[in-house]
Design an enzyme around this catalytic site. Structure first.
Site, short mmCIF file in Angstrom:
data_model
loop_
_atom_site.label_atom_id
_atom_site.label_comp_id
_atom_site.label_asym_id
_atom_site.label_seq_id
_atom_site.Cartn_x
_atom_site.Cartn_y
_atom_site.Cartn_z
N ASP A 178 -16.90 -69.70 36.60
CA ASP A 178 -17.00 -68.72 37.38
C ASP A 178 -18.38 -68.03 36.93
O ASP A 178 -18.75 -68.33 35.78
CB ASP A 178 -16.03 -67.75 37.45
CG ASP A 178 -14.83 -68.07 38.22
OD1 ASP A 178 -14.77 -69.12 39.00
OD2 ASP A 178 -13.66 -67.83 37.95
N1 URA Z 1 -10.42 -70.75 35.80
C1 URA Z 1 -11.07 -69.42 36.00
O1 URA Z 1 -10.57 -68.60 36.47
N2 URA Z 1 -12.43 -69.49 36.04
C2 URA Z 1 -13.16 -70.47 35.49
O2 URA Z 1 -14.42 -70.31 35.45
C3 URA Z 1 -12.49 -71.57 34.86
C4 URA Z 1 -11.16 -71.87 35.08
#
Ligand code: URA
Length: 240
Positions: free
Chosen positions: A105
């Site tokens: 993310d």
């Molecule tokens: N889970 C999440 O919520 N975000 C990420 O970036 C990776 C795994």
């Protein structure tokens, strides 16, 4: 090594688009093994051939592999209109076809593999391979032994099936908790959604490992390095 065309060789090494490099070749600016070659379709063995453009030797790589400690605020994509991409951090590379293997993310930090090896990426991302991904996180809320059990059983995050069993380790349980978690799949916002499902919020998230590959902790967010030969071999042989 299989042979490839001279125009593809130069396009792969970022000398321009296929039509731009064809012009360069037809203009007589490219030498192959010491002789000017004006045929874009000329085949060559990239591991053996000596190619010069305007009298400068071209360095060739079939594949490149980098580990980036992804910082917050950049997207795991090859281009974006709003944010810098993870590729913007890889400043020293030969190939023009690099991409990130999977996504973190915008606000997640940590290990991201960047390569142009599509077959390896496919292996690492295939849901059937159950590649382990380990993260550390800071959680708003007290993470309990019940949460550990619930995560081990699988959590309903609003999809058809619950998540696969995940290993949750509580490093510090308090109003703000610290945890380590290993998951074997990669659903959109998976870890944030798993904690939301037990009434808690992820404040910070950092990926530590993906399959056999571990984040080099000497890399600060935004720093990267090429994988070592051992890391590449290990990853190819034992992705999981
Ligand atoms: N889970 C999440 O919520 N975000 C990420 O970036 C990776 C795994």
């Amino acid at each position: 090594m299989t042979q490839i065309r001279l125009d593809k060789y130069l396009a792969d090494m970022q000398f321009g688009t296929r039509s731009e490099v064809k012009k360069l070749i037809r203009a007589g600016k490219v030498q192959l093994d010491g002789k000017t070659c004006k045929s874009p379709e000329q085949k060559l063995d990239p591991e053996q051939a000596q190619v010069m453009v305007e009298h400068r030797l071209v360095q060739y790589a079939s594949y490149e592999y980098f580990m980036l400690n992804k910082p917050k605020g950049c997207v795991s994509a090859t281009e974006d209109h709003r944010y810098p991409t993870v590729l913007d951090y890889i400043t020293d590379h030969l190939r023009g076809d690099l991409f990130p293997v999977g996504r973190l993310d915008l606000d997640t930090e940590g290990l991201l593999l960047i390569t142009n090896d599509g077959a390896l990426a496919h292996e690492l991302l295939s849901p059937a391979k159950h590649i382990a991904k380990t993260y550390e996180a800071v959680i708003d809320g007290i993470v309990t032994e019940e949460d550990v059990k619930a995560f081990a059983q699988g959590i309903n995050i609003g999809e058809k099936k619950p998540t696969k069993p995940a290993e949750l380790v509580v490093l510090k349980s308090n109003v703000i908790s610290q945890i380590r978690i290993t998951i074997y799949e990669g659903k959109f916002h998976q870890i944030k959604r798993m904690f939301e499902a037990v009434g808690k919020q992820v404040l910070e998230l950092k990926r530590l490992s993906m399959g056999a590959l571990k984040l080099d902790e000497s890399l600060q967010p935004g720093e990267y390095r090429a994988l070592t030969d051992d890391e590449i071999t290990y990853l190819r042989e034992r992705g999981a």
